[in-house]
Design a protein around this motif. Sequence first.
Motif, PDB file in Angstrom:
ATOM      1  N   PRO A 161       0.536  -1.194  -0.133  1.00  0.00           N
ATOM      2  CA  PRO A 161       0.327  -0.092   0.090  1.00  0.00           C
ATOM      3  C   PRO A 161       0.862   1.133   0.185  1.00  0.00           C
ATOM      4  N   SER A 162       2.369   1.117   0.456  1.00  0.00           N
ATOM      5  CA  SER A 162       2.931   2.487   0.470  1.00  0.00           C
ATOM      6  C   SER A 162       3.901   2.335  -0.420  1.00  0.00           C
ATOM      7  N   ASN A 163       3.587   1.908  -2.203  1.00  0.00           N
ATOM      8  CA  ASN A 163       4.307   1.690  -3.163  1.00  0.00           C
ATOM      9  C   ASN A 163       4.387   2.731  -4.310  1.00  0.00           C
ATOM     10  N   GLY A 164       5.234   4.193  -4.279  1.00  0.00           N
ATOM     11  CA  GLY A 164       5.088   5.001  -4.884  1.00  0.00           C
ATOM     12  C   GLY A 164       4.412   6.290  -3.639  1.00  0.00           C
ATOM     13  N   LEU A 165       3.942   6.068  -2.365  1.00  0.00           N
ATOM     14  CA  LEU A 165       4.354   6.937  -1.964  1.00  0.00           C
ATOM     15  C   LEU A 165       5.010   7.963  -1.792  1.00  0.00           C
ATOM     16  N   ASP A 166       4.696   9.485  -1.519  1.00  0.00           N
ATOM     17  CA  ASP A 166       6.034  10.582  -0.756  1.00  0.00           C
ATOM     18  C   ASP A 166       5.261  11.013   0.498  1.00  0.00           C
ATOM     19  N   PRO A 167       6.171  11.180   1.107  1.00  0.00           N
ATOM     20  CA  PRO A 167       6.541  11.604   3.388  1.00  0.00           C
ATOM     21  C   PRO A 167       4.930  11.295   3.440  1.00  0.00           C
ATOM     22  N   SER A 168       4.253  13.045   2.733  1.00  0.00           N
ATOM     23  CA  SER A 168       2.430  13.035   2.890  1.00  0.00           C
ATOM     24  C   SER A 168       1.489  12.245   2.911  1.00  0.00           C
ATOM     25  N   GLY A 169       2.006  11.224   1.797  1.00  0.00           N
ATOM     26  CA  GLY A 169       0.951  10.052   1.795  1.00  0.00           C
ATOM     27  C   GLY A 169       1.178   9.028   2.744  1.00  0.00           C
ATOM     28  N   LYS A 170       2.204   8.488   2.670  1.00  0.00           N
ATOM     29  CA  LYS A 170       2.733   7.268   3.608  1.00  0.00           C
ATOM     30  C   LYS A 170       2.351   8.199   5.462  1.00  0.00           C
ATOM     31  N   LYS A 171       2.233   9.372   5.788  1.00  0.00           N
ATOM     32  CA  LYS A 171       1.827   9.550   6.695  1.00  0.00           C
ATOM     33  C   LYS A 171       0.279   9.365   6.743  1.00  0.00           C
ATOM     34  N   HIS A 172      -0.300   9.567   5.661  1.00  0.00           N
ATOM     35  CA  HIS A 172      -1.945   9.164   5.800  1.00  0.00           C
ATOM     36  C   HIS A 172      -2.180   7.761   5.544  1.00  0.00           C
ATOM     37  N   VAL A 173      -1.914   7.344   5.077  1.00  0.00           N
ATOM     38  CA  VAL A 173      -2.086   5.496   4.903  1.00  0.00           C
ATOM     39  C   VAL A 173      -1.338   4.819   6.844  1.00  0.00           C
ATOM     40  N   HIS A 174      -0.233   5.501   6.974  1.00  0.00           N
ATOM     41  CA  HIS A 174      -0.010   4.458   8.426  1.00  0.00           C
ATOM     42  C   HIS A 174      -1.132   5.378   9.665  1.00  0.00           C
ATOM     43  N   ARG A 175      -1.565   6.241   9.417  1.00  0.00           N
ATOM     44  CA  ARG A 175      -2.836   6.536  10.626  1.00  0.00           C
ATOM     45  C   ARG A 175      -3.825   6.405   9.598  1.00  0.00           C
ATOM     46  N   VAL A 176      -4.316   5.956   8.751  1.00  0.00           N
ATOM     47  CA  VAL A 176      -5.564   5.543   8.651  1.00  0.00           C
ATOM     48  C   VAL A 176      -6.016   3.183   9.143  1.00  0.00           C
ATOM     49  N   LEU A 177      -4.450   3.518   8.845  1.00  0.00           N
ATOM     50  CA  LEU A 177      -3.584   1.792   9.273  1.00  0.00           C
ATOM     51  C   LEU A 177      -4.652   1.592  10.596  1.00  0.00           C
ATOM     52  N   THR A 178      -3.513   2.570  11.307  1.00  0.00           N
ATOM     53  CA  THR A 178      -2.883   2.500  13.328  1.00  0.00           C
ATOM     54  C   THR A 178      -4.427   3.085  13.731  1.00  0.00           C
ATOM     55  N   ARG A 179      -5.350   3.566  13.156  1.00  0.00           N
ATOM     56  CA  ARG A 179      -6.529   3.935  13.543  1.00  0.00           C
ATOM     57  C   ARG A 179      -7.805   2.745  13.085  1.00  0.00           C
ATOM     58  N   LEU A 180      -7.733   2.117  11.944  1.00  0.00           N
ATOM     59  CA  LEU A 180      -8.729   1.141  11.583  1.00  0.00           C
ATOM     60  C   LEU A 180      -7.915  -0.541  12.853  1.00  0.00           C
ATOM     61  N   ALA A 181      -7.149  -0.715  13.108  1.00  0.00           N
ATOM     62  CA  ALA A 181      -7.038  -1.822  14.465  1.00  0.00           C
ATOM     63  C   ALA A 181      -6.852  -1.256  15.397  1.00  0.00           C
ATOM     64  N   ALA A 182      -6.641   0.247  15.837  1.00  0.00           N
ATOM     65  CA  ALA A 182      -7.193   0.475  17.658  1.00  0.00           C
ATOM     66  C   ALA A 182      -9.217   0.312  17.053  1.00  0.00           C
ATOM     67  N   ASP A 183      -9.384   0.001  16.277  1.00  0.00           N
ATOM     68  CA  ASP A 183     -10.564   0.235  16.301  1.00  0.00           C
ATOM     69  C   ASP A 183     -11.150  -1.330  16.056  1.00  0.00           C
ATOM     70  N   GLY A 184     -10.187  -2.018  16.063  1.00  0.00           N
ATOM     71  CA  GLY A 184     -11.045  -3.062  15.980  1.00  0.00           C
ATOM     72  C   GLY A 184     -10.572  -4.419  14.484  1.00  0.00           C
ATOM     73  N   THR A 185      -9.981  -3.669  13.635  1.00  0.00           N
ATOM     74  CA  THR A 185      -9.726  -4.536  12.417  1.00  0.00           C
ATOM     75  C   THR A 185      -8.684  -4.665  12.294  1.00  0.00           C
ATOM     76  N   ALA A 186      -8.538  -6.219  11.307  1.00  0.00           N
ATOM     77  CA  ALA A 186      -7.212  -6.718  11.583  1.00  0.00           C
ATOM     78  C   ALA A 186      -6.849  -6.958   9.843  1.00  0.00           C
ATOM     79  N   VAL A 187      -5.269  -6.070   9.713  1.00  0.00           N
ATOM     80  CA  VAL A 187      -5.188  -6.123   8.571  1.00  0.00           C
ATOM     81  C   VAL A 187      -3.980  -6.570   8.357  1.00  0.00           C
TER      82      VAL A 187
END
Length: 313
Positions: A161-187
Amino acid sequence: MDTLLAVRARGITKCFGDVVALDGVDLDVTQGQIHGLVGPNGAGKTTLLGLLLGLAVADSGRLEILGAPVGRAFAAPDGVAGFVDGPGLYPSLTARQNLAALVALRGHDARTAGIDDVLDQVGLTDVADDRARGFSLGMRQRLGLAAALLTRPRLLVLDEPSNGLDPSGKKHVHRVLTRLAADGTAVVLSSHNMDDLEALCSEVTIVATGRVVFSGPLNKLAADNRELDYRLLTSDPQAARRVADDAPGVRVVDDAGVRQDAELLVVRAPMAALDDLVVRLVEEGVALRELAPVVSPLEAAFLALTEQQETGR
Protein backbone atom coordinates in the motif's frame (compact mmCIF):
# COMPACT_ATOMS: atom_id res chain seq x y z
CA MET A 1 -8.57 -17.23 21.81
CA ASP A 2 -9.86 -18.42 18.44
CA THR A 3 -12.86 -16.10 18.78
CA LEU A 4 -10.41 -13.18 18.47
CA LEU A 5 -8.86 -14.42 15.24
CA ALA A 6 -9.72 -12.64 12.02
CA VAL A 7 -7.73 -15.24 10.04
CA ARG A 8 -7.01 -18.83 10.97
CA ALA A 9 -5.24 -20.94 8.34
CA ARG A 10 -4.04 -24.48 8.84
CA GLY A 11 -2.09 -26.54 6.32
CA ILE A 12 -3.01 -24.36 3.33
CA THR A 13 -1.66 -25.70 0.05
CA LYS A 14 -2.10 -24.15 -3.39
CA CYS A 15 -0.59 -25.34 -6.66
CA PHE A 16 -0.60 -23.93 -10.17
CA GLY A 17 0.17 -26.91 -12.35
CA ASP A 18 3.50 -28.29 -11.18
CA VAL A 19 4.31 -25.13 -9.21
CA VAL A 20 3.65 -25.31 -5.47
CA ALA A 21 2.79 -21.73 -4.48
CA LEU A 22 1.82 -22.51 -0.88
CA ASP A 23 3.00 -25.60 0.96
CA GLY A 24 1.25 -26.30 4.28
CA VAL A 25 0.92 -22.69 5.40
CA ASP A 26 -0.39 -21.87 8.89
CA LEU A 27 -1.40 -18.30 9.71
CA ASP A 28 -3.13 -16.57 12.62
CA VAL A 29 -4.12 -12.90 12.46
CA THR A 30 -5.75 -11.39 15.52
CA GLN A 31 -8.51 -8.81 15.36
CA GLY A 32 -7.15 -5.31 15.93
CA GLN A 33 -3.69 -6.32 14.75
CA ILE A 34 -1.58 -5.13 11.82
CA HIS A 35 0.14 -8.29 10.61
CA GLY A 36 3.02 -8.05 8.17
CA LEU A 37 3.55 -10.55 5.37
CA VAL A 38 7.02 -10.58 3.88
CA GLY A 39 9.12 -12.74 1.64
CA PRO A 40 11.17 -12.70 -1.56
CA ASN A 41 9.54 -12.50 -4.97
CA GLY A 42 7.82 -15.76 -5.80
CA ALA A 43 7.52 -16.79 -2.16
CA GLY A 44 3.71 -17.15 -2.29
CA LYS A 45 2.65 -13.88 -0.69
CA THR A 46 0.32 -12.79 -3.50
CA THR A 47 -1.28 -16.23 -3.63
CA LEU A 48 -1.97 -16.09 0.11
CA LEU A 49 -3.44 -12.59 -0.16
CA GLY A 50 -5.63 -13.79 -3.00
CA LEU A 51 -7.01 -16.58 -0.81
CA LEU A 52 -7.90 -14.08 1.91
CA LEU A 53 -9.72 -11.89 -0.63
CA GLY A 54 -11.62 -14.76 -2.21
CA LEU A 55 -9.77 -14.45 -5.52
CA ALA A 56 -8.59 -18.06 -5.28
CA VAL A 57 -9.34 -21.18 -3.27
CA ALA A 58 -6.91 -23.52 -1.55
CA ASP A 59 -6.30 -27.03 -2.87
CA SER A 60 -6.14 -28.37 0.68
CA GLY A 61 -6.10 -27.19 4.25
CA ARG A 62 -8.58 -25.21 6.30
CA LEU A 63 -9.13 -21.45 6.16
CA GLU A 64 -11.41 -19.48 8.48
CA ILE A 65 -11.99 -15.75 7.99
CA LEU A 66 -13.80 -13.70 10.62
CA GLY A 67 -14.87 -16.90 12.32
CA ALA A 68 -16.46 -18.53 9.24
CA PRO A 69 -14.93 -21.38 7.21
CA VAL A 70 -14.10 -20.44 3.62
CA GLY A 71 -15.75 -22.67 1.04
CA ARG A 72 -14.95 -23.37 -2.59
CA ALA A 73 -16.62 -20.28 -4.05
CA PHE A 74 -14.63 -17.43 -5.58
CA ALA A 75 -16.03 -14.60 -3.47
CA ALA A 76 -14.70 -12.23 -0.86
CA PRO A 77 -16.08 -13.13 2.55
CA ASP A 78 -18.33 -10.54 4.18
CA GLY A 79 -16.35 -7.93 6.05
CA VAL A 80 -13.19 -8.32 3.94
CA ALA A 81 -11.76 -5.66 1.61
CA GLY A 82 -8.45 -4.80 0.00
CA PHE A 83 -6.44 -5.25 -3.17
CA VAL A 84 -3.63 -7.31 -4.70
CA ASP A 85 -1.28 -6.09 -7.43
CA GLY A 86 -2.69 -2.57 -7.13
CA PRO A 87 -6.30 -1.34 -7.02
CA GLY A 88 -8.56 -1.56 -10.07
CA LEU A 89 -9.71 1.91 -11.14
CA TYR A 90 -11.67 3.50 -13.97
CA PRO A 91 -9.07 5.87 -15.51
CA SER A 92 -11.64 8.11 -17.22
CA LEU A 93 -13.53 8.76 -13.97
CA THR A 94 -12.54 11.13 -11.19
CA ALA A 95 -11.58 9.89 -7.76
CA ARG A 96 -15.04 10.72 -6.42
CA GLN A 97 -16.76 9.09 -9.41
CA ASN A 98 -14.69 5.92 -8.99
CA LEU A 99 -15.89 5.59 -5.42
CA ALA A 100 -19.47 6.44 -6.36
CA ALA A 101 -19.41 3.73 -9.04
CA LEU A 102 -18.20 1.21 -6.49
CA VAL A 103 -20.97 2.20 -4.10
CA ALA A 104 -23.56 1.88 -6.86
CA LEU A 105 -22.34 -1.62 -7.74
CA ARG A 106 -23.07 -2.60 -4.17
CA GLY A 107 -26.57 -1.15 -4.40
CA HIS A 108 -26.00 1.67 -1.94
CA ASP A 109 -26.67 5.40 -2.09
CA ALA A 110 -23.53 7.39 -2.89
CA ARG A 111 -24.91 10.41 -1.02
CA THR A 112 -24.77 8.57 2.30
CA ALA A 113 -21.80 6.28 1.69
CA GLY A 114 -19.14 8.52 3.24
CA ILE A 115 -17.17 9.13 0.04
CA ASP A 116 -15.92 12.56 1.06
CA ASP A 117 -14.89 11.20 4.45
CA VAL A 118 -12.70 8.39 3.09
CA LEU A 119 -11.15 10.73 0.52
CA ASP A 120 -10.20 13.03 3.39
CA GLN A 121 -8.78 10.15 5.41
CA VAL A 122 -6.35 9.21 2.65
CA GLY A 123 -5.49 12.80 1.77
CA LEU A 124 -7.16 13.02 -1.66
CA THR A 125 -9.74 15.73 -1.00
CA ASP A 126 -7.89 18.27 -3.16
CA VAL A 127 -7.89 15.94 -6.19
CA ALA A 128 -11.32 14.37 -5.64
CA ASP A 129 -12.58 15.73 -8.98
CA ASP A 130 -9.46 14.92 -11.00
CA ARG A 131 -9.51 11.95 -13.38
CA ALA A 132 -7.70 8.87 -12.15
CA ARG A 133 -5.71 8.52 -15.38
CA GLY A 134 -3.56 11.42 -14.26
CA PHE A 135 -2.86 10.01 -10.81
CA SER A 136 0.59 8.95 -9.72
CA LEU A 137 1.19 5.43 -8.43
CA GLY A 138 0.99 6.64 -4.86
CA MET A 139 -2.29 8.47 -5.46
CA ARG A 140 -3.80 5.36 -7.06
CA GLN A 141 -2.75 3.33 -4.03
CA ARG A 142 -4.46 5.81 -1.72
CA LEU A 143 -7.61 5.79 -3.83
CA GLY A 144 -7.64 2.00 -3.63
CA LEU A 145 -7.39 2.26 0.14
CA ALA A 146 -10.28 4.75 0.16
CA ALA A 147 -12.37 2.26 -1.84
CA ALA A 148 -11.64 -0.44 0.72
CA LEU A 149 -12.55 1.86 3.60
CA LEU A 150 -16.01 2.45 2.12
CA THR A 151 -16.98 -1.10 3.08
CA ARG A 152 -15.98 -0.57 6.72
CA PRO A 153 -14.00 -3.84 6.68
CA ARG A 154 -13.25 -6.02 9.67
CA LEU A 155 -10.32 -7.52 7.71
CA LEU A 156 -8.29 -5.33 5.38
CA VAL A 157 -5.84 -7.02 3.00
CA LEU A 158 -3.29 -4.76 1.30
CA ASP A 159 -0.49 -5.48 -1.16
CA GLU A 160 2.32 -2.87 -1.07
CA PRO A 161 0.00 0.00 0.00
CA SER A 162 2.96 2.38 0.43
CA ASN A 163 4.23 1.77 -3.10
CA GLY A 164 4.96 5.12 -4.74
CA LEU A 165 3.93 7.20 -1.74
CA ASP A 166 5.66 10.45 -0.87
CA PRO A 167 6.18 11.23 2.85
CA SER A 168 2.82 13.02 3.10
CA GLY A 169 0.95 10.14 1.47
CA LYS A 170 2.72 7.60 3.66
CA LYS A 171 1.71 9.59 6.73
CA HIS A 172 -1.95 9.46 5.68
CA VAL A 173 -1.82 5.71 5.04
CA HIS A 174 -0.05 4.95 8.31
CA ARG A 175 -2.58 7.05 10.23
CA VAL A 176 -5.51 5.25 8.60
CA LEU A 177 -4.14 1.77 9.25
CA THR A 178 -3.23 2.55 12.86
CA ARG A 179 -6.71 3.94 13.53
CA LEU A 180 -8.40 0.93 11.91
CA ALA A 181 -6.40 -1.48 14.08
CA ALA A 182 -7.21 0.54 17.19
CA ASP A 183 -10.90 0.22 16.30
CA GLY A 184 -10.61 -3.58 16.04
CA THR A 185 -9.99 -4.13 12.32
CA ALA A 186 -7.40 -6.73 11.39
CA VAL A 187 -4.95 -5.64 8.69
CA VAL A 188 -2.77 -7.99 6.65
CA LEU A 189 -0.05 -5.93 5.03
CA SER A 190 2.35 -7.30 2.42
CA SER A 191 5.38 -5.13 1.76
CA HIS A 192 9.05 -5.15 0.84
CA ASN A 193 9.49 -1.93 2.83
CA MET A 194 10.94 -3.05 6.15
CA ASP A 195 10.61 0.44 7.65
CA ASP A 196 6.84 0.36 7.08
CA LEU A 197 6.54 -3.07 8.64
CA GLU A 198 8.57 -2.12 11.70
CA ALA A 199 6.55 1.09 12.14
CA LEU A 200 3.13 -0.52 11.78
CA CYS A 201 3.15 -4.24 12.53
CA SER A 202 2.91 -5.99 15.87
CA GLU A 203 3.54 -9.38 14.26
CA VAL A 204 5.02 -10.61 11.00
CA THR A 205 4.98 -13.78 8.95
CA ILE A 206 7.93 -14.51 6.68
CA VAL A 207 7.28 -16.79 3.71
CA ALA A 208 9.95 -18.40 1.55
CA THR A 209 9.35 -20.88 -1.29
CA GLY A 210 5.73 -21.27 -0.24
CA ARG A 211 6.44 -22.10 3.41
CA VAL A 212 6.26 -20.11 6.61
CA VAL A 213 9.76 -19.77 8.07
CA PHE A 214 8.77 -17.43 10.90
CA SER A 215 5.54 -16.10 12.38
CA GLY A 216 5.30 -14.10 15.56
CA PRO A 217 5.98 -10.78 17.30
CA LEU A 218 8.61 -8.46 15.89
CA ASN A 219 10.55 -8.41 19.16
CA LYS A 220 10.86 -12.20 19.09
CA LEU A 221 12.15 -12.02 15.52
CA ALA A 222 14.84 -9.55 16.57
CA ALA A 223 15.75 -11.63 19.62
CA ASP A 224 15.98 -14.81 17.58
CA ASN A 225 18.49 -13.23 15.20
CA ARG A 226 21.81 -14.29 16.65
CA GLU A 227 24.07 -11.42 15.57
CA LEU A 228 23.65 -7.96 14.13
CA ASP A 229 26.05 -5.20 13.12
CA TYR A 230 25.65 -1.99 15.13
CA ARG A 231 27.02 1.52 14.63
CA LEU A 232 28.39 3.15 17.76
CA LEU A 233 29.20 6.83 18.03
CA THR A 234 30.94 7.63 21.31
CA SER A 235 32.79 10.43 23.08
CA ASP A 236 36.06 8.47 22.94
CA PRO A 237 36.32 6.14 19.90
CA GLN A 238 39.71 4.74 20.85
CA ALA A 239 38.56 3.82 24.35
CA ALA A 240 35.35 2.38 22.92
CA ARG A 241 37.35 0.13 20.61
CA ARG A 242 39.46 -1.14 23.51
CA VAL A 243 36.34 -1.90 25.54
CA ALA A 244 34.72 -3.65 22.56
CA ASP A 245 37.82 -5.76 21.93
CA ASP A 246 37.66 -7.02 25.52
CA ALA A 247 33.87 -7.57 25.65
CA PRO A 248 32.74 -11.23 25.38
CA GLY A 249 30.67 -12.00 22.30
CA VAL A 250 31.54 -8.70 20.58
CA ARG A 251 33.61 -8.34 17.42
CA VAL A 252 34.78 -5.07 15.93
CA VAL A 253 33.85 -5.01 12.24
CA ASP A 254 36.00 -2.99 9.85
CA ASP A 255 33.96 -3.69 6.73
CA ALA A 256 30.23 -3.53 7.44
CA GLY A 257 29.11 -1.71 4.34
CA VAL A 258 28.96 1.65 6.13
CA ARG A 259 31.14 4.71 6.23
CA GLN A 260 34.21 4.17 8.35
CA ASP A 261 35.94 7.06 10.10
CA ALA A 262 37.82 7.81 13.30
CA GLU A 263 34.62 8.47 15.26
CA LEU A 264 32.45 5.58 14.11
CA LEU A 265 32.79 2.08 15.53
CA VAL A 266 30.95 -0.91 14.05
CA VAL A 267 30.56 -4.03 16.16
CA ARG A 268 28.90 -7.39 15.56
CA ALA A 269 27.12 -8.95 18.54
CA PRO A 270 23.98 -10.70 19.76
CA MET A 271 21.63 -8.59 21.86
CA ALA A 272 22.86 -9.85 25.25
CA ALA A 273 26.50 -9.11 24.39
CA LEU A 274 25.56 -5.66 23.08
CA ASP A 275 23.78 -4.87 26.36
CA ASP A 276 26.90 -5.90 28.26
CA LEU A 277 29.06 -3.71 26.00
CA VAL A 278 26.91 -0.65 26.77
CA VAL A 279 27.33 -1.27 30.51
CA ARG A 280 31.11 -1.61 30.09
CA LEU A 281 31.31 1.64 28.12
CA VAL A 282 29.43 3.51 30.84
CA GLU A 283 31.65 2.03 33.53
CA GLU A 284 34.70 3.25 31.59
CA GLY A 285 33.24 6.75 31.36
CA VAL A 286 32.67 6.55 27.58
CA ALA A 287 29.52 8.41 26.56
CA LEU A 288 27.36 6.64 23.99
CA ARG A 289 25.94 9.21 21.57
CA GLU A 290 24.42 6.89 18.98
CA LEU A 291 23.63 3.19 18.82
CA ALA A 292 21.79 1.82 15.80
CA PRO A 293 21.77 -1.36 13.73
CA VAL A 294 23.48 -1.15 10.36
CA VAL A 295 20.59 -3.24 9.03
CA SER A 296 17.27 -3.36 10.91
CA PRO A 297 16.62 -6.51 12.97
CA LEU A 298 13.65 -7.36 10.76
CA GLU A 299 15.64 -7.05 7.54
CA ALA A 300 18.58 -9.01 8.97
CA ALA A 301 16.35 -11.82 10.19
CA PHE A 302 14.40 -11.80 6.93
CA LEU A 303 17.58 -12.26 4.91
CA ALA A 304 18.94 -14.94 7.22
CA LEU A 305 15.71 -16.93 7.32
CA THR A 306 15.00 -16.78 3.60
CA GLU A 307 18.59 -17.62 2.68
CA GLN A 308 18.48 -20.59 5.05
CA GLN A 309 15.24 -21.81 3.48
CA GLU A 310 16.53 -21.42 -0.07
CA THR A 311 19.77 -23.31 0.62
CA GLY A 312 17.91 -26.09 2.44
CA ARG A 313 19.92 -25.76 5.64
